[in-house]
Motif scaffolding. Structure first.
Motif, mmCIF file in Angstrom:
data_model
loop_
_atom_site.group_PDB
_atom_site.id
_atom_site.type_symbol
_atom_site.label_atom_id
_atom_site.label_comp_id
_atom_site.label_asym_id
_atom_site.label_seq_id
_atom_site.Cartn_x
_atom_site.Cartn_y
_atom_site.Cartn_z
ATOM 1 N N ARG A 28 18.895 8.140 2.390
ATOM 2 C CA ARG A 28 17.916 7.276 3.049
ATOM 3 C C ARG A 28 18.569 6.019 3.619
ATOM 4 N NH1 ARG A 28 12.067 5.500 0.814
ATOM 5 N NH2 ARG A 28 11.618 7.498 1.758
ATOM 6 N N ASN A 29 19.486 5.416 2.867
ATOM 7 C CA ASN A 29 20.136 4.194 3.365
ATOM 8 C C ASN A 29 20.917 4.476 4.644
ATOM 9 O OD1 ASN A 29 19.176 2.591 1.263
ATOM 10 N ND2 ASN A 29 20.895 3.100 -0.085
ATOM 11 N N LEU A 30 21.632 5.608 4.658
ATOM 12 C CA LEU A 30 22.377 5.982 5.864
ATOM 13 C C LEU A 30 21.416 6.211 7.025
ATOM 14 C CD1 LEU A 30 24.959 6.903 7.365
ATOM 15 C CD2 LEU A 30 24.556 9.197 6.424
ATOM 16 N N ARG A 31 20.341 6.927 6.746
ATOM 17 C CA ARG A 31 19.361 7.226 7.787
ATOM 18 C C ARG A 31 18.784 5.946 8.388
ATOM 19 N NH1 ARG A 31 15.281 10.133 4.917
ATOM 20 N NH2 ARG A 31 14.372 8.137 4.383
ATOM 21 N N ASP A 32 18.335 5.039 7.524
ATOM 22 C CA ASP A 32 17.717 3.809 8.022
ATOM 23 C C ASP A 32 18.725 2.939 8.758
ATOM 24 O OD1 ASP A 32 15.393 4.685 6.894
ATOM 25 O OD2 ASP A 32 15.523 3.403 5.110
ATOM 26 N N ARG A 33 19.941 2.874 8.238
ATOM 27 C CA ARG A 33 20.959 2.017 8.841
ATOM 28 C C ARG A 33 21.318 2.479 10.247
ATOM 29 N NH1 ARG A 33 26.365 2.806 8.077
ATOM 30 N NH2 ARG A 33 25.963 4.003 6.175
ATOM 31 N N ILE A 34 21.546 3.782 10.412
ATOM 32 C CA ILE A 34 21.976 4.286 11.728
ATOM 33 C C ILE A 34 20.813 4.379 12.704
ATOM 34 C CG2 ILE A 34 23.010 6.221 12.957
ATOM 35 C CD1 ILE A 34 24.991 4.688 11.259
ATOM 36 N N PHE A 35 19.685 4.923 12.249
ATOM 37 C CA PHE A 35 18.571 5.097 13.193
ATOM 38 C C PHE A 35 18.042 3.756 13.670
ATOM 39 C CE2 PHE A 35 14.152 5.858 14.492
ATOM 40 C CZ PHE A 35 14.381 6.850 15.451
ATOM 41 N N THR A 36 18.036 2.760 12.799
ATOM 42 C CA THR A 36 17.581 1.437 13.218
ATOM 43 C C THR A 36 18.477 0.879 14.313
ATOM 44 O OG1 THR A 36 16.649 0.963 11.032
ATOM 45 C CG2 THR A 36 17.137 -0.924 12.447
ATOM 46 N N ARG A 37 19.794 1.069 14.177
ATOM 47 C CA ARG A 37 20.716 0.612 15.225
ATOM 48 C C ARG A 37 20.441 1.337 16.538
ATOM 49 N NH1 ARG A 37 26.956 0.291 13.451
ATOM 50 N NH2 ARG A 37 27.052 -0.252 15.686
#
Length: 915
Positions: free
Chosen positions: A825-834
């Motif tokens: 989830r952290n990876l998902r939120d970090r990249i998709f938000t960018r």
């Protein structure tokens, strides 16, 4: 005006409704009313999701899709795939309809048309003599390539072609109620045929399958439409009495990479190349034989009521035809002789087979056949048969001059690293201890230059070489054999991928000498040696590399045998993957300028070969605008560009659409070659601004793609890249080395994957960051400068126009569903938000510079197309996400995997330029 525009689109909406109703009736009839109702439920929920993106619609759609069995999921995927395909066919027909209406109204020629281009040429002071000179030195050559984004099976394409034909037939003729009913029944029959045809190939196609698929476009489209295009252009030119009956040289041809492109493709061998050339020659010779037979049936002129030249009478007397019924029909008897000689030619060309009758001499070259046909043409024109000469005979004569006996020039392509290894092995076997691969570049160039001065080959029949070396040597020897068999026009080019140094080109030259294609003693080179510059660094060094090559006395002597024309290929795909969209396009533009300067200094002509793909991220976009946006002097009548993947079907699947796209290439090349005022791009403010934007955009792009921790994992989990690699849509592997590294991944599946999840990231990422940084430094004056660049500089306007098209297709809501597939989830939120923030910044920047409030305000045709297509594509995306989730969670039902592959197929076919 609004009402008028709505009226114009009414026939399109009616076509879409009718085809959609026919597909719905077919589904209800074949699969039952419950399946039809399910599909309607999915469609309505997806439409609500798109319009409002409310949580209720999203939750409802998720629940529907979760409850589908694998078998039912496949039915839904197939339904929406065909819905989108039928909508595309209706769009194409409406475009043809509107174009015909425009021409019937005899309005002023539109930009990108032949009429507009010729008017521009006249305004620029180009008279008939000037146009004759222009076409005599021109070469326009789109090149068909087979890449793993052409997802449509030939069977599906055939049914689509018939549906398009029926729609066009209905538009062009008034029908009785009975005729209309019969045509509707034919349409319904084709829709049923589509539904009952398997969408996926059971196994990956062989290269020869891809060759056969491409040949179907020649048989249905190019063999007919290209001669017609030449005739149209000649007729327009003949309106000027100074043009007279002059004929255009064969400046426009279709090329092909299929069967000759070996770069990273282990299945393209010497045997496959030979099979490809055989298929090509049989196709054109069979076509010419049929046309000449039909021409003989048509030209029933009798000497009792007409006259013929002595040359025609001589041909007739040499014929083996002894029928008294045709004794006075000189043209028919002459055509019988021509047919007999061409039949003997086909037997000779087909692997050197003997002729059945030694008294019938085969044609040694296409020019001999053309000369015989010219005899008929000249006689008809001198004896009152000019109209007859302008019929089928004109088209056959033109076909011979365009297609020869080889049909389409096939380019050879191989990676520089492969040819470097081969040359190293040959040198080591001859002189052990050479250690060629470890030599510095200057030493390599000196060694290879000295080697090329000698006619002595490196390879020895008494030595044993590795499999790779044997394979390369065999292929070039096969090319040499076919030069003698079909002419050097059949294999005109050798392209070296990943060109990084002068030695890469000289290594290829050494291998050509081994086969006798390069002959130092004669200063003769029988094909074009073409570097392909692909990465950002290679583009930046391209001018220096070509300067080094052209400074070699031996190479300059060899180039004289090629008419002093140096061709250079520019790679859009890999440069984009390397540095992002904005930087790739800017470095390509600057590289063209540097290459032009180098060519002028060395007194050679430059021909640029643009390696464009279907999507904007791979160089795609409207060809007309792209050609006109080239730097001044970069076209000058000479242009080659690749036509790849599903774009071939979209641009050349329908005769009228194909004719229009072929015409666009001619018109754009002519206009881009006209003398113009100083290029606004030369304004130091513009170039300085682009340098600044490019640097920031590249930094933002690389920081995400190559710098963000675990981005590679995010990419593989949030897109269907792993599943794309399994789909039987092309003969070439998705990765050069078979791993998961983004560096090794081919540019095509890289772009294809981002298209599937509706982010289109390679076509815009970094632009928002670049403009934001530029405005932060320059304030309001910075935005005003960017707006001025957009208003006055064709290059920058084309750049933003392409980005506008890409961003119009982005759907962050759907993309977020794919992001949910990422396990961390952290990876998902970090990249998709960018990604989301950069997308919003890019949209804001685009609208601020162009002044648009909405996407595609200047391209209502494409906007309308998107509005009609996407309601059918959205459900495919939602269902693909659900099936990917199941499959990756361990669902072993093979129908789940098949549903994923079907959804990939459907989305790609619907988007039309996804790879």
């Amino acid at each position: 005006m609004v009402v008028a525009d709505a009226d114009k689109d009414l026939p399109l909406k009616e076509d879409i409704r009718q085809l959609g109703r026919m597909l719905g009736d077919t589904i209800r009839e074949q699969e039952g009313d419950d399946t039809f109702q399910l599909i309607e439920q999915v469609r309505q929920s997806a439409v609500r999701f798109r319009r409002g993106m409310d949580s209720a619609a999203s939750d409802a759609l998720k629940e529907i899709l979760k409850g589908l069995s694998p078998g039912r999921a496949i039915l839904v995927v197939r339904a929406f795939s065909y819905f989108s395909q039928l909508a595309n066919l209706a769009e194409d027909q409406h475009h043809i309809r509107r174009s015909r209406t425009h021409r019937m109204a005899q309005e002023a020629p539109r930009p990108s048309s032949l009429g507009h281009a010729l008017a521009q040429a006249s305004a620029a002071g180009l008279d008939a003599q000037g146009l004759q000179s222009f076409f005599a030195r021109s070469q326009v050559r789109p090149v068909l390539t087979a890449h793993p984004t052409e997802v449509q099976r030939k069977s599906i394409l055939n049914a689509q072609v018939e549906i398009a034909r029926l729609l066009d037939e209905r538009d062009r003729s008034a029908s009785t109620p009975r005729e209309a009913a019969l045509r509707d029944e034919q349409l319904q029959r084709q829709v049923l045929l589509l539904w009952q045809t398997r969408m996926l190939r059971p196994q990956r196609p062989a290269v020869t399958d891809e060759v056969s698929n491409a040949l179907s476009y020649f048989e249905r489209i190019f063999l007919h439409q290209l001669p017609a295009l030449y005739a149209d252009l000649e007729d327009r030119l003949a309106l000027d009495p100074a043009w007279g009956d002059a004929e255009l040289p064969p400046f426009f041809q279709l090329g092909s990479w299929i069967g000759g492109d070996r770069d990273g493709h282990p299945f393209v061998t010497a045997e496959v190349l030979q099979q490809t050339l055989d298929l090509h020659s049989r196709t054109i010779l069979d076509f010419l034989l049929q046309e000449i037979q039909t021409l003989g049936e048509e030209l029933s002129l009798s000497l009792q009521v007409s006259r013929a030249s002595q040359e025609v009478l001589d041909l007739a007397d040499r014929s083996a035809d002894a029928s008294p019924q045709r004794r006075d029909e000189a043209y028919r008897r002459a055509l019988i002789l021509i047919h007999q000689r061409l039949s003997a030619t086909r037997r000779r060309v087909s692997l050197g087979g003997p002729t059945e009758d030694s008294a019938i001499e085969p044609y040694a070259a296409p020019a001999e056949l053309k000369a015989d046909l010219d005899v008929l043409d000249q006689s008809l024109r001198r004896h009152g048969g000019r109209r007859l000469a302008r019929g089928r005979l004109r088209d056959v004569r033109r076909a011979v001059s365009i297609f020869g006996f080889h049909l389409a020039p096939v380019d050879l392509r191989q990676g520089s690293e492969v040819q470097g290894r081969v040359v190293a092995e040959l040198l080591e076997a001859l002189r052990p201890g050479t250690a060629y691969a470890s030599l510095p570049e200057a030493a390599k160039v000196a060694l290879l230059s000295a080697e090329l001065e000698s006619p002595r080959p490196l390879a020895s029949p008494f030595l044993t070489y590795g499999e790779e070396t044997q394979r390369e040597l065999t292929l070039f020897r096969t090319a040499a054999v076919n030069h003698k068999r079909l002419g050097i026009e059949a294999l005109p080019s050798c392209i070296i991928s990943h060109t990084e140094d002068v030695s890469d080109l000289l290594e290829a030259a050494v291998l050509l000498r081994e086969a006798g294609i390069l002959r130092p003693a004669e200063n003769r080179l029988d094909l074009n040696l073409i570097p392909l510059f692909e990465t950002i660094e290679d583009l930046q060094r391209s001018g220096d590399i070509m300067d080094g090559l052209l400074s070699l006395p031996l190479y300059r002597r060899l180039l004289q045998s090629r008419g002093d024309i140096q061709e250079v290929m520019l790679g859009y795909s890999d440069s984009n993957k390397d540095g992002g969209f904005l930087t790739s396009r800017w470095e390509l533009y600057k590289a063209e300028g540097r290459l032009l300067d180098v060519a002028r200094r060395h007194g050679v002509h430059l021909r640029l070969f643009h390696g464009r793909g279907g999507s904007v991220g791979r160089g795609g976009g409207p060809s007309y605008e792209a050609i006109l946006a080239q730097p001044p002097g970069a076209v000058d009548g000479q242009i080659r560009l690749t036509e790849q993947g599903e774009v071939i079907a979209a641009k050349y699947g329908h005769p009228a659409v194909a004719r229009r796209n072929l015409e666009v290439l001619v018109a754009a090349t002519l206009e881009a070659s006209l003398p113009v005022a100083q290029d606004p791009g030369a304004d130091p403010r513009f170039t300085k601004t682009m340098d600044a934007l490019s640097a920031k955009a590249c930094e933002a792009y690389r920081d995400l793609i190559y710098g963000a921790p675990d981005f590679e994992r995010y990419f593989w989990e949030s897109t269907p890249i792993a599943e794309i690699a399994q789909l039987n849509i092309g003969s070439r592997p998705a990765s050069r080395k078979g791993g998961r590294s983004i560096t090794d991944l081919r540019a095509i599946p890289w772009v294809f994957s981002w298209s599937q999840c509706r982010l289109m990231l390679p076509g815009w990422y970094g632009f928002g960051a670049a403009v934001r940084a530029f405005q932060a430094e320059h304030g309001a004056t910075g935005l005003a400068l960017l707006q001025d660049m957009h208003a006055t500089w064709p290059y920058f306007r084309s750049l933003l126009s392409n980005m506008d098209m890409v961003l119009a297709k982005v759907d962050l809501a759907i993309a977020s569903r794919y992001a949910d597939l990422v396990g961390d989830r952290n990876l998902r939120d970090r990249i998709f938000t960018r990604i989301q923030e950069e997308c919003e910044a890019s949209i804001t920047a685009l609208k601020a510079i162009t002044g648009q409030r909405e996407f595609l305000e200047s391209n209502p045709y494409l906007m309308r197309s998107i509005q009609h297509r996407f309601p059918y594509l959205d459900p495919l995306n939602h269902l693909q996400v659900e099936l990917l989730r199941r499959y990756r969670a361990g669902d072993t039902d093979d129908r789940t995997e098949r549903g994923i592959l079907l959804s990939i197929n459907g989305i790609a076919a619907g988007l039309r330029n996804s790879g």
